[in-house]
Scaffold this motif. Structure first.
Motif, PDB file in Angstrom:
ATOM      1  N   HIS A 103     -19.363  88.944  -1.088  1.00 26.62           N
ATOM      2  CA  HIS A 103     -20.580  88.639  -0.985  1.00 26.62           C
ATOM      3  C   HIS A 103     -21.471  87.614  -1.811  1.00 26.62           C
ATOM      4  O   HIS A 103     -20.809  87.256  -2.941  1.00 26.62           O
ATOM      5  CB  HIS A 103     -21.795  89.950  -0.951  1.00 26.62           C
ATOM      6  CG  HIS A 103     -21.587  90.574  -2.344  1.00 26.62           C
ATOM      7  ND1 HIS A 103     -20.557  91.445  -2.672  1.00 26.62           N
ATOM      8  CD2 HIS A 103     -22.374  90.556  -3.585  1.00 26.62           C
ATOM      9  CE1 HIS A 103     -20.632  91.881  -3.942  1.00 26.62           C
ATOM     10  NE2 HIS A 103     -21.693  91.172  -4.535  1.00 26.62           N
ATOM     11  N   GLN A 161     -21.991  98.376   1.656  1.00 28.10           N
ATOM     12  CA  GLN A 161     -21.261  98.369   0.468  1.00 28.10           C
ATOM     13  C   GLN A 161     -20.771  99.758   0.096  1.00 28.10           C
ATOM     14  O   GLN A 161     -19.681  99.863  -0.452  1.00 28.10           O
ATOM     15  CB  GLN A 161     -21.695  97.685  -0.637  1.00 28.10           C
ATOM     16  CG  GLN A 161     -21.059  97.441  -1.919  1.00 28.10           C
ATOM     17  CD  GLN A 161     -21.807  96.820  -3.122  1.00 28.10           C
ATOM     18  OE1 GLN A 161     -22.929  97.180  -3.359  1.00 28.10           O
ATOM     19  NE2 GLN A 161     -21.183  95.779  -3.662  1.00 28.10           N
ATOM     20  N   ASN A 162     -21.436 100.655   0.622  1.00 28.69           N
ATOM     21  CA  ASN A 162     -20.899 102.107   0.454  1.00 28.69           C
ATOM     22  C   ASN A 162     -19.660 102.462   1.439  1.00 28.69           C
ATOM     23  O   ASN A 162     -18.930 103.095   1.054  1.00 28.69           O
ATOM     24  CB  ASN A 162     -22.143 103.103   0.860  1.00 28.69           C
ATOM     25  CG  ASN A 162     -23.190 103.367  -0.165  1.00 28.69           C
ATOM     26  OD1 ASN A 162     -22.955 102.886  -1.374  1.00 28.69           O
ATOM     27  ND2 ASN A 162     -24.563 103.425   0.434  1.00 28.69           N
ATOM     28  N   HIS A 184     -26.227  97.215   0.698  1.00 31.01           N
ATOM     29  CA  HIS A 184     -25.867  98.355  -0.175  1.00 31.01           C
ATOM     30  C   HIS A 184     -25.514  99.247   0.940  1.00 31.01           C
ATOM     31  O   HIS A 184     -24.463 100.310   0.555  1.00 31.01           O
ATOM     32  CB  HIS A 184     -27.016  98.658  -1.020  1.00 31.01           C
ATOM     33  CG  HIS A 184     -27.258  97.954  -2.112  1.00 31.01           C
ATOM     34  ND1 HIS A 184     -28.193  97.220  -2.297  1.00 31.01           N
ATOM     35  CD2 HIS A 184     -26.257  97.796  -3.381  1.00 31.01           C
ATOM     36  CE1 HIS A 184     -27.878  96.405  -3.320  1.00 31.01           C
ATOM     37  NE2 HIS A 184     -27.054  96.669  -3.984  1.00 31.01           N
ATOM     38  N   TYR A 237     -17.751  99.742   2.664  1.00 29.45           N
ATOM     39  CA  TYR A 237     -17.026  98.700   2.637  1.00 29.45           C
ATOM     40  C   TYR A 237     -17.019  98.219   0.965  1.00 29.45           C
ATOM     41  O   TYR A 237     -17.649  97.210   0.844  1.00 29.45           O
ATOM     42  CB  TYR A 237     -16.972  97.760   3.393  1.00 29.45           C
ATOM     43  CG  TYR A 237     -16.990  98.031   5.022  1.00 29.45           C
ATOM     44  CD1 TYR A 237     -15.750  98.261   5.669  1.00 29.45           C
ATOM     45  CD2 TYR A 237     -18.010  98.413   5.638  1.00 29.45           C
ATOM     46  CE1 TYR A 237     -15.669  98.827   6.809  1.00 29.45           C
ATOM     47  CE2 TYR A 237     -17.883  98.690   7.125  1.00 29.45           C
ATOM     48  CZ  TYR A 237     -16.812  98.928   7.365  1.00 29.45           C
ATOM     49  OH  TYR A 237     -16.720  99.254   8.876  1.00 29.45           O
ATOM     50  N   PRO A 238     -16.744  99.238   0.103  1.00 25.70           N
ATOM     51  CA  PRO A 238     -16.375  98.712  -1.485  1.00 25.70           C
ATOM     52  C   PRO A 238     -16.251  97.296  -1.703  1.00 25.70           C
ATOM     53  O   PRO A 238     -16.900  96.619  -2.725  1.00 25.70           O
ATOM     54  CB  PRO A 238     -16.062  99.739  -2.138  1.00 25.70           C
ATOM     55  CG  PRO A 238     -15.859 100.945  -1.199  1.00 25.70           C
ATOM     56  CD  PRO A 238     -15.897 100.123   0.274  1.00 25.70           C
ATOM     57  N   ASP A 239     -15.158  96.663  -1.132  1.00 25.01           N
ATOM     58  CA  ASP A 239     -14.726  95.321  -1.295  1.00 25.01           C
ATOM     59  C   ASP A 239     -15.266  94.088  -0.547  1.00 25.01           C
ATOM     60  O   ASP A 239     -14.597  92.998  -0.565  1.00 25.01           O
ATOM     61  CB  ASP A 239     -13.099  95.482  -1.139  1.00 25.01           C
ATOM     62  CG  ASP A 239     -12.755  95.657   0.322  1.00 25.01           C
ATOM     63  OD1 ASP A 239     -13.693  96.360   1.075  1.00 25.01           O
ATOM     64  OD2 ASP A 239     -11.909  95.371   0.873  1.00 25.01           O
ATOM     65  N   ILE A 240     -16.551  94.558   0.147  1.00 24.07           N
ATOM     66  CA  ILE A 240     -17.069  93.382   1.006  1.00 24.07           C
ATOM     67  C   ILE A 240     -17.369  92.371   0.093  1.00 24.07           C
ATOM     68  O   ILE A 240     -18.118  92.535  -0.775  1.00 24.07           O
ATOM     69  CB  ILE A 240     -18.398  93.929   1.815  1.00 24.07           C
ATOM     70  CG1 ILE A 240     -18.864  92.871   2.840  1.00 24.07           C
ATOM     71  CG2 ILE A 240     -19.323  94.521   0.690  1.00 24.07           C
ATOM     72  CD1 ILE A 240     -19.942  93.596   3.828  1.00 24.07           C
ATOM     73  N   TYR A 295     -28.476  89.072   0.898  1.00 23.38           N
ATOM     74  CA  TYR A 295     -26.989  88.832   0.685  1.00 23.38           C
ATOM     75  C   TYR A 295     -26.238  87.954   1.674  1.00 23.38           C
ATOM     76  O   TYR A 295     -26.542  88.393   2.819  1.00 23.38           O
ATOM     77  CB  TYR A 295     -26.416  90.316   0.408  1.00 23.38           C
ATOM     78  CG  TYR A 295     -26.526  90.746  -0.912  1.00 23.38           C
ATOM     79  CD1 TYR A 295     -26.009  90.675  -2.067  1.00 23.38           C
ATOM     80  CD2 TYR A 295     -27.738  91.564  -1.090  1.00 23.38           C
ATOM     81  CE1 TYR A 295     -26.136  91.278  -3.317  1.00 23.38           C
ATOM     82  CE2 TYR A 295     -28.352  92.228  -2.169  1.00 23.38           C
ATOM     83  CZ  TYR A 295     -26.986  92.340  -3.291  1.00 23.38           C
ATOM     84  OH  TYR A 295     -27.514  92.776  -4.503  1.00 23.38           O
TER      85      TYR A 295
END
Length: 340
Positions: free
Chosen positions: A264, A256-257, A253, A259-262, A272
């Motif tokens: 997984h 993800q903050n 997470h 790189y929102p499009d990562i 993950y």
């Protein structure tokens, strides 16, 4: 049995790296090992077991004995109304085995089409792709001890299969030669397609499940692999060079903050799995060249020999990629390929 000295392994590794082994021997019967061990000089050297070296990167000549299994028999050992148990020699080409079972309309191996290498290497690496792994169908693994020629059989549960690993890659590496495996496959009317890989599901979405055959899955997998992975005969490679890393919930997470499009995949334990190819490509390595080695333009997870590359060049490129990904994402990419 024929012992060859100063032998080039160029045609026995998919990276197409030209290195030599001090001695090279093809093993096609149990007594060959005992015969070799009676030679004091050979017995004193290190021994290495290989198949087609489709998961090995050679960086220097080997001052020892390279052993290659050439058992190549395929036979049915048991069958019932629903299943067939197939015994396969370790020297059989894996893709040839897959195509053989598809032609018989047996379910189990079709998702593993076009993986390079031999049957003997399949349990060592626990090969896998597109929602399937070798451990899903292997029931027994027969081995020969290269120190005394003794035979030992392992049941599936004894093989410690994991993500691209097994007991043969860990405790028994270069000690036990896999010379035969037994597979349990499903007959056509009692099995179904494994469509857990989304692009495969999409490709076959116009067909009802009962209409899909092993051949249809096989053909789609071959097409997918040919689009994504360079032909080793044209550009030497070993397919995926790195394992897909797994991170815990908190760190995922955090990533993800930023790189929102990562992309997984959430695991059953809450961790993950992140595609290594995405990490590498995001760092700008796709299509990058390092001497005669490069990162494939087709797939960022594949390192390729662009022509005349040494094993050291490929290993250096892998290290540069690892360092860059670690610096940018704080993730260490573990090689799937064994660097020697």
């Amino acid at each position: 049995m024929h012992i060859q000295a100063n032998y080039s392994l160029l045609k026995h590794n998919t990276f197409r790296v030209n290195i030599r082994s001090q001695y090279y021997v093809e093993i096609n019967k149990q007594s060959d090992i005992l015969t070799l061990r009676t030679d004091v000089k050979l017995a004193s050297l290190p021994w290495r077991i290989v198949g087609d070296s489709s998961n090995l990167l050679y960086t220097h000549n080997f001052p020892g004995v390279t052993l290659r299994c050439t058992f190549n028999k395929i036979r049915i050992v048991k069958e019932d109304d629903e299943n067939v148990w197939l015994s396969v020699g370790g020297g059989v080409k894996w893709h040839d085995l897959v195509e053989y079972t598809v032609n018989k309309k047996w379910w189990g191996l079709e998702n593993l089409a076009l993986i390079p290498g031999t049957v003997g290497a399949a349990p060592v690496q626990n090969i896998g792709a597109y929602g399937a792994e070798a451990r899903d169908v292997i029931t027994r693994v027969q081995t020969l001890n290269v120190y005394d020629g003794s035979h030992r059989e392992f049941r599936n549960a004894e093989c410690n299969f994991g993500y691209r690993t097994s007991i043969f890659k860990q405790e028994y590496i270069n000690r036990l030669m896999v010379y035969r495996i037994t597979l349990r496959l499903r007959k056509f009317s009692h099995g179904q397609a494994n469509l857990s890989y989304d692009p495969l599901k999409v490709a076959l979405q116009d067909h009802k499940k009962e209409e899909i055959t092993p051949r249809m899955v096989f053909d789609q997998i071959v097409s997918i692999r040919q689009q994504r992975i360079p032909d080793p005969a044209v550009q030497g490679n070993a397919g995926s060079f790195f394992k897909n890393p797994v991170v815990d919930d908190n760190y995922f997470h955090t990533l993800q903050n930023d790189y929102p499009d990562i992309p997984h995949h959430k695991m059953l334990d809450g961790s993950y799995k992140i595609p290594a190819a995405w990490l590498i490509e995001t760092c700008g390595w796709k299509g990058h060249r390092h001497g005669s080695a490069g990162v494939s333009q087709k797939h960022a997870l594949v390192l390729v020999n662009l022509g005349g590359a040494t094993g050291s060049e490929l290993a250096e490129l892998a290290q540069l990629v690892q360092e860059d990904v670690n610096h940018k994402f704080g993730i260490y990419l573990e090689p799937e390929v064994i660097i020697l």
